[in-house]
Design a protein around this motif. Structure first.
Motif, PDB file in Angstrom:
ATOM      1  N   ASN A 112       0.840  -1.203   0.000  1.00 45.80           N
ATOM      2  CA  ASN A 112       0.000   0.000   0.000  1.00 45.80           C
ATOM      3  C   ASN A 112       0.877   1.257   0.000  1.00 45.80           C
ATOM      4  OD1 ASN A 112      -0.681  -2.183   1.970  1.00 45.80           O
ATOM      5  ND2 ASN A 112      -2.718  -1.373   1.685  1.00 45.80           N
ATOM      6  N   TYR A 122       4.913   1.692   4.457  1.00 47.79           N
ATOM      7  CA  TYR A 122       4.933   0.247   4.155  1.00 47.79           C
ATOM      8  C   TYR A 122       6.058  -0.082   3.179  1.00 47.79           C
ATOM      9  CZ  TYR A 122       0.551   0.954   6.459  1.00 47.79           C
ATOM     10  OH  TYR A 122      -0.381   1.337   7.378  1.00 47.79           O
ATOM     11  N   ASP A 164      -8.546   5.966   5.766  1.00 42.27           N
ATOM     12  CA  ASP A 164      -8.210   4.856   6.667  1.00 42.27           C
ATOM     13  C   ASP A 164      -8.228   3.510   5.956  1.00 42.27           C
ATOM     14  OD1 ASP A 164      -7.658   6.240   8.875  1.00 42.27           O
ATOM     15  OD2 ASP A 164      -9.478   5.738  10.004  1.00 42.27           O
ATOM     16  N   HIS A 167      -4.906   0.956   4.271  1.00 41.71           N
ATOM     17  CA  HIS A 167      -3.830   0.404   5.092  1.00 41.71           C
ATOM     18  C   HIS A 167      -4.063  -1.098   5.166  1.00 41.71           C
ATOM     19  CE1 HIS A 167      -2.134   4.245   6.516  1.00 41.71           C
ATOM     20  NE2 HIS A 167      -3.349   4.675   6.238  1.00 41.71           N
ATOM     21  N   GLN A 225      -6.352  -1.413  10.171  1.00 39.07           N
ATOM     22  CA  GLN A 225      -7.533  -0.555  10.058  1.00 39.07           C
ATOM     23  C   GLN A 225      -8.298  -0.585  11.388  1.00 39.07           C
ATOM     24  OE1 GLN A 225      -9.800  -1.859   6.671  1.00 39.07           O
ATOM     25  NE2 GLN A 225      -8.092  -1.545   5.279  1.00 39.07           N
TER      26      GLN A 225
END
Ligand SMILES: NC(=O)C1=CN([C@@H]2O[C@H](COP(=O)(O)OP(=O)(O)OC[C@H]3O[C@@H](n4cnc5c(N)ncnc54)[C@H](O)[C@@H]3O)[C@@H](O)[C@H]2O)C=CC1
Ligand SMILES: O=C(O)[C@H]1O[C@H](OP(=O)(O)OP(=O)(O)OC[C@H]2O[C@@H](n3ccc(=O)[nH]c3=O)[C@H](O)[C@@H]2O)[C@H](O)[C@@H](O)[C@@H]1O
Length: 481
Positions: free
Chosen positions: A87, A105, A382, A385, A390
């Motif tokens: 992500n 990430y 949000d 992720h 989350q």
């Protein structure tokens, strides 16, 4: 045997690697992820993503030369080529919040590669990243190199969801960017050899690193810009009596414009267009180019305008209030043939209607109740992720929302219908039956231009279809965004 490892078993990593495994039987491909449920699903009969043709490809290779595993370090250590397809969400806090890409990430994957590697590797940026990311990644990879050589390539992915397998089988182009050094060129050739198993070599474009990184952001910006352009026209069509489908067709026959990607809609969704344009805007601002940044920002603004305009149209048509009224939401995915709901315009439309106290009955053939309730409760950004990071169980306004597994059930006793996704089944509903089961006057708000407006008006519906000449009823009820 060449070994490939892909970090990130998502919408890109999974299908892309499955196709490489299918087309290159002599290459061993491992797809790894930190999410145990995701990897278990890849190893089961219920793959974690819905994508036409994917099951078949996975079934042909899984256990032969395609493996899904949570043993990230082992497979990275063994690989010759490591793809990174994790992500790259929009930052929500700190410098560049709301625009810049969050490379957390990516950075953690790069640090792990550096730590576990015992042999030379080609590291491939598959995620969409800001231009110049390769420079930062190179620094991370080489900070502690222990005599190991890492060569970084940019190989952005252009597949679209819903047609991912077809796009991967027959891509318009494969883009590979690398350093203009002997090692960089050698790595480009090695990756080109993988794709050349099935992609004609004249469709494999090789560039420098920065051109490849920027081309991905540019391609998404251009595609999204086309949609915002036609959506801007749709508002003008409604105001003037022109029909946006006729306008699209007329301009699309000019070979310089072309016919594709000119469908007016309630707005574009999906995990990437908005994120990548925001990222582009941020890069322009950081490079002292505010006019360029503002130009691209407008693509997002028009998209937001289109979604607001739709909500306002629904509310104003229904006597300026939807409070306590049942509205059927047909489709929740951001486009047909996917169960993906990331940035789907349905979220904004539903939130807008909920804000006006509507009762929603939502149906999508591929999206679960849990997903819909989470989407309607989650904060902006949000969703992008890894699942386990989350919010666990965000609460949504459950009294106002029901999720059902049949279009007719959603429609029963509704005052209005909003079509949010262009699923084929919505074209073929028995609209007489639908009409008979609804409150009157019965409204249809078609956000995807799938229904036969004339036929529905003959049945008795009041119909709003994006960019089409307005129903007499709607003409007197202007909806400003
Ligand atoms: N979804 C799409 O159609 C396209 C997406 N992209 C780009 O590809 C990238 C990935 O996108 P998606 O596949 O849609 O995302 P996704 O969310 O479906 O998959 C990403 C996966 O990476 C895993 N992950 C994150 N950090 C990790 C780590 N350190 N080690 C191991 N696994 C890790 C997550 O658990 C998740 O399963 C993004 O940069 C996106 O912009 C590019 C083209 C198309
Ligand atoms: O980087 C990415 O993630 C990908 O983003 C898009 O692919 P995707 O978002 O999967 O799907 P699209 O077909 O591009 O549709 C995006 C959104 O635009 C909408 N759309 C598309 C086309 C159109 O004419 N009108 C329109 O409203 C769709 O309904 C959808 O909500 C690009 O098409 C891919 O090339 C790219 O790789």
């Amino acid at each position: 045997m060449v070994k490939i490892c892909c970090i990130g078993a998502g919408y890109v990593g999974g299908p892309t690697m499955a196709v490489i495994a299918l087309k290159c039987p002599e290459i061993e491909v491992a797809v790894v992820d930190i999410s145990t449920p995701r990897i278990s699903a890849w190893n089961s009969d219920h793959l974690p993503i819905y994508e036409p043709g994917l099951d078949d490809v996975v079934k042909q290779c899984r256990g032969k030369n395609l493996f899904f595993s949570t043993d990230v370090e082992k497979h990275v250590a063994e690989a010759d080529i490591v793809f990174v397809s994790v992500n790259t969400p929009t930052k929500t806090q700190g410098l560049g919040a709301g625009k810049a890409a969050d490379l957390t990430y990516w950075e953690s994957a790069a640090r792990m590669i550096a730590d576990v590697s015992k042999s030379d590797k080609i590291v491939v940026e598959k995620s969409t990243v800001p231009v110049k990311t390769a420079e930062a990644i190179e620094r991370i990879l080489t900070h502690n190199r222990k005599g190991i050589n890492f060569t970084i390539l940019s190989n952005p992915e252009f597949l679209a969801e819903g047609t991912a397998i077809a796009d991967l089988f027959k891509p318009d182009r494969v883009l590979i960017g690398g350093r203009e050094t002997p090692e960089g060129q050698k790595a480009i050739h090695a990756l080109r050899d993988v794709y050349a198993h099935w992609v004609p070599v004249d469709r494999i474009l090789c560039t420098n690193l920065w051109s490849a990184e920027l081309s991905k952001l540019a391609a998404n910006a251009f595609l999204a810009q086309r949609i915002s352009s036609v959506n801007a026209m749709s508002a003008l069509c409604e105001a003037t009596g022109a029909d946006v489908s006729q306008v699209s067709h007329s301009i699309g026959t000019d070979s310089r414009i072309g016919p594709k990607f000119l469908n007016a809609s309630v707005g574009f969704g999906g995990s990437c267009f908005q994120k990548d344009i925001l990222n582009l805007v941020y890069i322009c601002e950081c490079n002292g180019l505010p006019e360029v940044a503002n130009y691209w920002k407008q693509v997002i603004k028009v998209n937001d305008y289109q979604k607001n305009r739709f909500v306002n149209r629904v509310v104003s048509s229904m006597f300026n209030t939807v409070s306590g009224k049942k509205i059927a939401i047909l489709g929740f995915a951001f486009k047909k043939d996917t169960g993906d709901t990331r940035e789907t315009p349905a979220i904004d439309v539903c939130k807008g209607l909920l804000g006006d106290k509507a009762k929603l009955s939502i149906y999508d053939p591929q999206v679960s109740e849990d997903q819909i309730l989470r989407d309607l409760a989650m904060k902006k950004f949000d969703w992008d992720h890894p699942a386990h990071l989350q919010p666990l169980s965000p609460t949504s306004n459950k009294q106002q929302i029901s999720v059902v597994w049949d279009a007719y059930e959603a429609i029963k006793d509704a005052h209005g219908i909003c079509i949010m996704t262009e699923w084929d089944e919505f074209k073929n509903l028995d609209y007489q039956k639908v009409y008979d089961n609804m409150q009157k006057p019965a409204f249809v708000f078609d956000g995807r231009n799938v229904v036969d407006v004339k036929k529905l008006r003959e049945i008795g519906f009041i119909v709003y279809s994006i960019g089409k000449p307005l129903d007499a009823w709607l003409k007197d009820m202007p909806a400003v965004a």
